[in-house]
Write a protein that holds these residues in place. Sequence first.
Motif, short mmCIF file in Angstrom:
data_model
loop_
_atom_site.label_atom_id
_atom_site.label_comp_id
_atom_site.label_asym_id
_atom_site.label_seq_id
_atom_site.Cartn_x
_atom_site.Cartn_y
_atom_site.Cartn_z
N LEU A 51 98.06 99.70 126.94
CA LEU A 51 98.55 101.14 126.54
C LEU A 51 99.72 100.80 125.83
N ASN A 54 99.04 99.83 122.30
CA ASN A 54 98.36 101.03 121.38
C ASN A 54 99.53 101.70 120.93
N LEU A 55 100.57 102.12 121.70
CA LEU A 55 101.78 102.85 121.18
C LEU A 55 102.39 101.89 120.22
N ASN A 65 95.81 107.63 123.04
CA ASN A 65 95.99 106.59 124.17
C ASN A 65 95.42 107.11 125.50
N GLU A 68 91.66 106.41 124.95
CA GLU A 68 91.51 104.98 125.03
C GLU A 68 91.59 104.60 126.53
#
Length: 102
Positions: A51, A54-55, A65, A68
């Motif tokens: 996570l 992703n950011l 997110n 996801e």
Amino acid sequence: KLEEFLHFKQLKTSLKEAILLDYYTAGFWWAKEMNFSLMQLSGFMDLLNFLLENLRDKHMTLGDNIKELGKAMAGIGETDSERAGDLDVFSIEQAKAVIDYL
């Protein structure tokens, strides 16, 4: 120990390293308090890293997110499903707690 594992060398002067250490430490202790097994703890830490990447790398919005996260958690509790991948070590109740934590 996490500081060593993450290879942080400037923890006292780097706000970024301090924040990351706090992020992973908080997640680790939450998972320990949930009495996760070693496999579950590893899966949870991988999820925290996923996570964050992703950011950081993909510049995803919070909404994207969360989507996801949903995809990653899909299939947990299904007997014939391979959709959950490495996260199938969690029960449905544990998966709900993970989602609530995140």
